[in-house]
Scaffold this motif. Structure first.
Motif, short mmCIF file in Angstrom:
data_model
loop_
_atom_site.label_atom_id
_atom_site.label_comp_id
_atom_site.label_asym_id
_atom_site.label_seq_id
_atom_site.Cartn_x
_atom_site.Cartn_y
_atom_site.Cartn_z
N GLU A 11 1.00 -1.19 -0.20
CA GLU A 11 0.13 -0.05 0.14
C GLU A 11 0.57 1.26 -0.02
O GLU A 11 0.81 2.18 -0.67
N LEU A 15 1.55 3.91 -3.32
CA LEU A 15 1.18 5.24 -3.17
C LEU A 15 2.38 6.08 -3.60
O LEU A 15 2.19 6.91 -4.13
N HIS A 38 -2.80 -0.31 -5.56
CA HIS A 38 -2.87 0.23 -4.29
C HIS A 38 -4.27 0.10 -3.77
O HIS A 38 -4.35 -0.03 -2.42
N GLY A 39 -5.41 0.31 -4.39
CA GLY A 39 -6.64 0.08 -3.77
C GLY A 39 -6.80 -1.40 -3.30
O GLY A 39 -7.43 -1.56 -2.04
N TYR A 42 -4.90 -1.57 0.10
CA TYR A 42 -5.37 -0.80 0.90
C TYR A 42 -6.64 -1.73 1.78
O TYR A 42 -6.74 -1.65 2.83
N VAL A 46 -6.95 -3.28 5.50
CA VAL A 46 -8.17 -2.78 6.45
C VAL A 46 -8.87 -3.89 6.98
O VAL A 46 -9.11 -4.26 8.30
N TRP A 63 -7.79 2.64 8.48
CA TRP A 63 -8.43 3.31 7.45
C TRP A 63 -7.87 4.53 6.76
O TRP A 63 -8.31 5.26 5.71
N PRO A 65 -5.57 6.43 4.31
CA PRO A 65 -5.07 5.81 2.97
C PRO A 65 -3.50 6.01 2.91
O PRO A 65 -2.96 7.03 3.22
N GLY A 66 -2.89 4.99 2.38
CA GLY A 66 -1.27 5.13 2.31
C GLY A 66 -0.63 4.81 3.30
O GLY A 66 0.26 3.77 3.18
#
Length: 83
Positions: A11, A15, A38-39, A42, A46, A63, A65-66
């Motif tokens: 992740e 990014l 990346h998505g 992520y 989570v 939660w 992002p990155g």
């Protein structure tokens, strides 16, 4: 926990790659491949945090992002293991 560490690293790296691409040459191939990677990383991070622990702070950190996965890994490393 290994899944979380891998997902958090992917992740953050993806990014960084996307941002570097955006600031330099903005190649569409990098964007079209890096975005889904990346998505996915992520979402895996989570879900892995949710599955790994009951610590609410780590769940909220995941939660972000990155860097959320990396923050959650660091927090989970500080929590003593049960049982």
């Amino acid at each position: 926990m290994r899944t979380l560490r891998c997902a958090a690293a992917v992740e953050a790296a993806s990014l960084a790659l996307l941002l570097a691409n955006l600031l330099t040459v903005h190649t569409e191939v990098v964007t079209s491949l890096g975005g889904p990677v990346h998505g996915t990383a992520y979402l895996i991070a989570v879900l892995a945090v949710r599955r790994a622990c009951a610590d609410r702070a780590a769940r909220w950190q995941a939660w972000i992002p990155g860097i959320g996965g990396l923050l959650a890994v660091r927090r989970l490393g500080r929590i003593p293991a049960r049982g």
